[in-house]
Design an enzyme around this catalytic site. Structure first.
Site, short mmCIF file in Angstrom:
data_model
loop_
_atom_site.label_atom_id
_atom_site.label_comp_id
_atom_site.label_asym_id
_atom_site.label_seq_id
_atom_site.Cartn_x
_atom_site.Cartn_y
_atom_site.Cartn_z
CG HIS A 1 0.87 6.47 4.59
ND1 HIS A 1 -0.09 7.43 4.86
CD2 HIS A 1 0.41 5.33 5.12
CE1 HIS A 1 -1.07 6.88 5.56
NE2 HIS A 1 -0.79 5.60 5.73
CG HIS B 1 -5.70 -1.98 9.06
ND1 HIS B 1 -5.22 -1.35 10.17
CD2 HIS B 1 -6.27 -1.03 8.29
CE1 HIS B 1 -5.50 -0.07 10.08
NE2 HIS B 1 -6.13 0.17 8.95
NE ARG C 1 -6.72 10.69 5.26
CZ ARG C 1 -7.46 10.16 6.23
NH1 ARG C 1 -8.54 10.78 6.64
NH2 ARG C 1 -7.11 9.05 6.79
CD GLU D 1 -7.08 -0.59 0.87
OE1 GLU D 1 -6.30 -1.49 1.17
OE2 GLU D 1 -7.20 0.46 1.52
CD GLU E 1 -7.12 -6.38 2.88
OE1 GLU E 1 -7.31 -6.06 1.69
OE2 GLU E 1 -6.38 -5.72 3.65
CB THR F 1 -9.51 1.26 7.27
OG1 THR F 1 -9.09 1.90 6.07
CG2 THR F 1 -10.84 0.57 7.04
CG ASN G 1 -1.82 1.17 1.32
OD1 ASN G 1 -1.38 2.30 1.13
ND2 ASN G 1 -3.08 0.94 1.60
CG HIS H 1 -8.29 3.89 1.18
ND1 HIS H 1 -8.50 3.71 2.53
CD2 HIS H 1 -9.50 4.23 0.68
CE1 HIS H 1 -9.77 3.93 2.82
NE2 HIS H 1 -10.40 4.26 1.71
NE ARG I 1 -8.44 7.32 4.24
CZ ARG I 1 -9.30 6.85 5.15
NH1 ARG I 1 -10.50 7.38 5.27
NH2 ARG I 1 -8.96 5.85 5.95
N1 PXP Z 1 -5.88 -3.31 4.00
C1 PXP Z 1 -6.87 -2.39 4.08
C2 PXP Z 1 -8.24 -2.80 3.69
C3 PXP Z 1 -6.60 -1.07 4.49
O1 PXP Z 1 -7.60 -0.19 4.57
C4 PXP Z 1 -5.27 -0.73 4.81
C5 PXP Z 1 -4.95 0.68 5.20
O2 PXP Z 1 -5.23 1.54 4.15
C6 PXP Z 1 -4.28 -1.72 4.70
C7 PXP Z 1 -4.62 -3.00 4.32
C8 PXP Z 1 -2.85 -1.43 5.03
O3 PXP Z 1 -2.74 -1.14 6.38
P1 PXP Z 1 -1.34 -0.65 6.96
O4 PXP Z 1 -1.02 0.66 6.30
O5 PXP Z 1 -1.60 -0.53 8.42
O6 PXP Z 1 -0.34 -1.70 6.63
#
Ligand code: PXP
Length: 238
Positions: A11, A193, A50, A71, A153, A102, A8, A44, A46
């Site tokens: 960031h 997550h 953001r 996402e 997931e 999330t 992901n 993701h 949003r």
């Molecule tokens: N899976 C989902 C569905 C998420 O919403 C997120 C965060 O955007 C992640 C995985 C990744 O989480 P993390 O950034 O804590 O590894």
């Protein structure tokens, strides 16, 4: 066979937006992560855009048509973006105003189930795989299967926040039982997550999980090690 890794890269965009600058570009991060061994790139989108914005999604889906895992919430905005840019797969997640990240799996109210049913049908018509982000709870897995999802997931947030070893073991057991049931229901199983370089191994050992989606831990580590090394290290753990 090693588990697949979805990186992901939200960031990277968070950092860019801190200065409203054109860089760092998530497209570069996606290319580097894939070269370093990531199997998928997760973003993701949003509603407030953001971090990742529509332009990023357009560019990423064009550049990596088989590797983008988008996402979004069960909103017209998320659905329209998915139908327009056609990522490889979509994961529908809950999205609450003001949340830092999330906070858990989908809460399957009757209204949400109706909405998801329509959304999944539309995404399938465009040959987009659909994943639902769910808590590791049997009733929710059954609903996900009934709605026609391809993937669930499993939310690992509670596991990643466990305060004791006993609690953490219990939560891994819940994930293992959920992974088993989900497979019996014909669902592919992913997890994510809050996973990091220390807590990922116990989840990786849970049978039946095909892909782990990990963001914050990899992107923050990459500040010190570089993105290729951060991705390689995580991929080697799986
Ligand atoms: N899976 C989902 C569905 C998420 O919403 C997120 C965060 O955007 C992640 C995985 C990744 O989480 P993390 O950034 O804590 O590894």
């Amino acid at each position: 066979m090693s588990l697949k890794l979805g990186v992901n890269i939200d960031h990277v965009a968070t950092l860019r937006q801190a200065r409203r600058a054109p860089y760092p570009d998530p497209l570069d991060a996606g290319a580097i992560a894939l070269c370093a061994g990531a199997d998928f790139i997760v973003v993701h989108l949003r509603k407030d855009q953001r971090h990742i914005n529509l332009k990023d999604v357009a560019a990423l889906c064009k550049m990596f048509p088989k590797q983008i895992h988008l996402e979004c919430s069960a909103s017209d905005f998320g659905l329209a973006a998915a139908l327009k840019y056609k990522p490889y797969s979509v994961c529908i997640v809950p999205e609450l105003p003001g949340e830092v990240t999330t906070t858990g799996g989908l809460k399957f109210t009757p209204a949400l189930q109706k909405r998801l049913h329509g959304m999944i049908e539309k995404l399938h018509k465009k040959h987009i795989r659909v994943s639902l982000f769910v808590d590791p709870v049997a009733a929710d897995l059954r609903i996900a299967a009934k709605l026609g999802a391809d993937v669930v997931e499993l939310c690992t947030a509670a596991y990643s926040e466990a305060k004791t070893q006993k609690q953490s073991q219990k939560l891994v057991q819940e994930l293992a039982l959920s992974a088993l049931l989900a497979q019996e229901l014909g669902l592919e199983v992913h997890a994510g997550h809050g996973l990091d370089y220390h807590n990922v191994l116990a989840v990786a050992d849970v049978g039946g999980i095909k892909c782990m989606n990990i963001g914050f831990a990899i992107i923050t580590r990459s500040l010190f090690t570089g993105l290729p090394a951060a991705v390689e290290e995580m991929k080697n753990l799986l």
